[in-house]
Design a protein around this motif. Structure first.
Motif, short mmCIF file in Angstrom:
data_model
loop_
_atom_site.label_atom_id
_atom_site.label_comp_id
_atom_site.label_asym_id
_atom_site.label_seq_id
_atom_site.Cartn_x
_atom_site.Cartn_y
_atom_site.Cartn_z
N ALA A 44 -2.59 -13.27 14.48
CA ALA A 44 -3.86 -13.54 13.81
C ALA A 44 -4.38 -14.88 14.28
N THR A 45 -5.70 -15.06 14.20
CA THR A 45 -6.32 -16.33 14.53
C THR A 45 -6.77 -17.00 13.24
N PHE A 46 -6.15 -18.12 12.91
CA PHE A 46 -6.47 -18.83 11.67
C PHE A 46 -7.83 -19.53 11.81
N MET A 47 -8.64 -19.44 10.76
CA MET A 47 -9.92 -20.14 10.75
C MET A 47 -9.87 -21.22 9.67
N ILE A 48 -9.87 -22.47 10.10
CA ILE A 48 -9.74 -23.59 9.18
C ILE A 48 -11.11 -24.15 8.80
N LEU A 49 -11.10 -25.10 7.87
CA LEU A 49 -12.32 -25.79 7.43
C LEU A 49 -13.24 -24.90 6.60
N GLY A 50 -12.66 -23.91 5.94
CA GLY A 50 -13.45 -23.04 5.07
C GLY A 50 -14.01 -21.83 5.78
N ASP A 51 -14.88 -21.10 5.07
CA ASP A 51 -15.46 -19.89 5.66
C ASP A 51 -16.98 -19.92 5.65
N ILE A 52 -17.57 -21.11 5.48
CA ILE A 52 -19.03 -21.25 5.52
C ILE A 52 -19.38 -22.17 6.68
N CYS A 53 -20.18 -21.67 7.60
CA CYS A 53 -20.55 -22.39 8.82
C CYS A 53 -21.89 -23.09 8.63
N THR A 54 -22.03 -24.28 9.21
CA THR A 54 -23.29 -25.00 9.11
C THR A 54 -24.32 -24.51 10.14
N ARG A 55 -23.92 -23.60 10.99
CA ARG A 55 -24.84 -23.06 11.99
C ARG A 55 -25.08 -21.58 11.73
N ALA A 56 -26.14 -21.07 12.31
CA ALA A 56 -26.49 -19.65 12.12
C ALA A 56 -26.72 -19.01 13.48
N CYS A 57 -25.65 -18.90 14.26
CA CYS A 57 -25.77 -18.27 15.58
C CYS A 57 -26.14 -16.80 15.40
N ARG A 58 -26.96 -16.31 16.30
CA ARG A 58 -27.58 -15.00 16.11
C ARG A 58 -26.69 -13.84 16.48
N PHE A 59 -25.45 -14.14 16.86
CA PHE A 59 -24.50 -13.08 17.21
C PHE A 59 -23.34 -13.02 16.23
N CYS A 60 -23.23 -14.00 15.34
CA CYS A 60 -22.00 -14.22 14.59
C CYS A 60 -22.12 -13.78 13.14
N ALA A 61 -21.06 -13.12 12.65
CA ALA A 61 -21.05 -12.58 11.29
C ALA A 61 -20.52 -13.55 10.25
N VAL A 62 -20.04 -14.72 10.67
CA VAL A 62 -19.49 -15.69 9.71
C VAL A 62 -20.61 -16.19 8.79
N ASN A 63 -20.30 -16.37 7.51
CA ASN A 63 -21.28 -16.83 6.53
C ASN A 63 -21.84 -18.19 6.91
N THR A 64 -23.15 -18.38 6.66
CA THR A 64 -23.82 -19.63 6.96
C THR A 64 -24.34 -20.26 5.68
N GLY A 65 -24.24 -21.58 5.61
CA GLY A 65 -24.76 -22.28 4.44
C GLY A 65 -24.26 -23.70 4.38
N LYS A 66 -24.21 -24.25 3.18
CA LYS A 66 -23.70 -25.60 2.98
C LYS A 66 -22.25 -25.52 2.54
N PRO A 67 -21.32 -25.98 3.37
CA PRO A 67 -19.90 -25.86 3.01
C PRO A 67 -19.55 -26.67 1.77
N THR A 68 -18.63 -26.14 1.00
CA THR A 68 -18.16 -26.83 -0.20
C THR A 68 -16.69 -27.15 -0.13
N GLU A 69 -16.06 -26.75 0.97
CA GLU A 69 -14.61 -26.77 1.07
C GLU A 69 -14.12 -27.74 2.13
N LEU A 70 -13.26 -28.65 1.77
CA LEU A 70 -12.52 -29.46 2.72
C LEU A 70 -11.15 -29.68 2.11
N ASP A 71 -10.21 -28.88 2.54
CA ASP A 71 -8.89 -28.82 1.92
C ASP A 71 -7.88 -29.55 2.81
#
Length: 310
Positions: free
Chosen positions: A72-99
């Motif tokens: 598996a490929t781990f995705m760190i720094l939360g699951d909300i991206c600050t960018r909105a690339c037009r090919f990508c399904a990752v959620n976009t918005g204002k991140p609230t998570e820094l663990d």
């Protein structure tokens, strides 16, 4: 659907890549659904440790195969991206998570999975001064502490050109430094948000200057409107900054709001592109319709090392 041969040296062949008619998905784009014990175990582990994977967030077509094989490929720094690339399904918005405990949980999960090669990526965190570089570095260190024999690959964002942040990652000594240019130069501004083609190439160049012994890697997705000669030029651009590993895969539209697929490349074309890449001096080229940046990552490393030593 039978795929017509493409003459890559003709205008007719080139125009096929800019056709705006939506093509039906061809027979060779098939995903094998494997949801056995390994798949379910990894899914449960990710939920119990509150971890994210790019496999899920980006709707990777290989998730069933990879998870069944306990990769598996781990995705760190939360699951909300600050960018909105037009090919990508990752959620976009204002991140609230820094663990700050996330690196240790990733390392524990990697240990439980018995990984030999751990891939770590992230959402873009333009809200952070270092873009999350320090968390990348801590995750590399945490995995190494628990699993000294496990190789670590990081797939990083561009840190908005903050080379001090890149230095933090390189100082942690990942075994592979991966940063994707995603597409050819002409299509970059249309496909990506905030990222710049020239900046991505500069990042790969800087990474080699900071740590010449660490292999660099990049990826190009096909089918968003690029032309054949532009793909070859992108290969040349990557080799000019000493990028040693390349992956090439078919873009698949994750939802109706994302970019349309303008062309489905035939498997034979991926074979030709692999040959073109190897002729240009890449140590390894992984090329196929369902190939993604981290697909068969461990095998890519071994193959590239063998070529480099030969």
């Amino acid at each position: 659907m039978e795929h017509a041969a493409v003459n890559h040296d003709s205008k007719e062949g080139q125009n096929m890549t800019t056709n705006t008619i939506k093509e039906p998905k061809p027979d060779w784009i098939r995903i094998k659904l494997t949801t056995g014990d390994n798949y379910q175990e990894i899914k449960s582990m990710m939920r119990s440790k509150t971890l994210h994977t790019v496999c899920e967030e980006a709707r990777c077509p290989n998730i069933y195969e990879c998870w069944a094989n306990r990769t598996a490929t781990f995705m760190i720094l939360g699951d909300i991206c600050t960018r909105a690339c037009r090919f990508c399904a990752v959620n976009t918005g204002k991140p609230t998570e820094l663990d700050l405990q996330e690196p240790e949980r990733v390392a524990e999960a990697a240990e439980n999975m018995g990984l030999r090669h751990c891939v770590i990526t992230s959402v873009a965190r333009d809200d952070l001064a270092d873009g999350g570089a320090s968390i990348f570095a801590e995750t590399i260190k945490a995995v190494r502490t628990r699993m000294p024999l496990c190789s670590v690959e990081v797939l990083i964002p561009d840190f908005m050109g903050n080379w001090d942040a890149l230095q933090v990652v390189m100082d942690a000594k990942p075994d592979i430094l991966n940063h994707n240019i995603e597409t050819v130069e002409r299509m970059s501004n249309r496909v990506r948000a905030k990222a710049k083609y020239s900046r991505s190439l500069e990042l790969l160049q800087k990474a080699k200057q900071m740590a010449p012994s660490i292999p660099t890697k990049s990826s190009i997705m096909l089918g968003v409107g690029e032309e054949w000669d532009e793909i070859l030029q992108a290969m040349d651009d990557l080799r000019a900054v000493d990028c040693g590993i390349l992956t090439l895969g078919q873009y698949l539209q994750p939802s109706p709001k994302h970019l349309n697929v303008l062309k489905y490349y035939h498997p034979d074309e991926f074979v030709v592109l692999k040959e073109e890449g190897m002729k240009r001096g890449f140590n390894h080229v992984e090329s196929g319709p369902l190939v993604r940046s981290s697909y068969h990552a461990h095998e890519q490393v071994k193959s590239a090392e063998a070529v480099a030593k030969s």
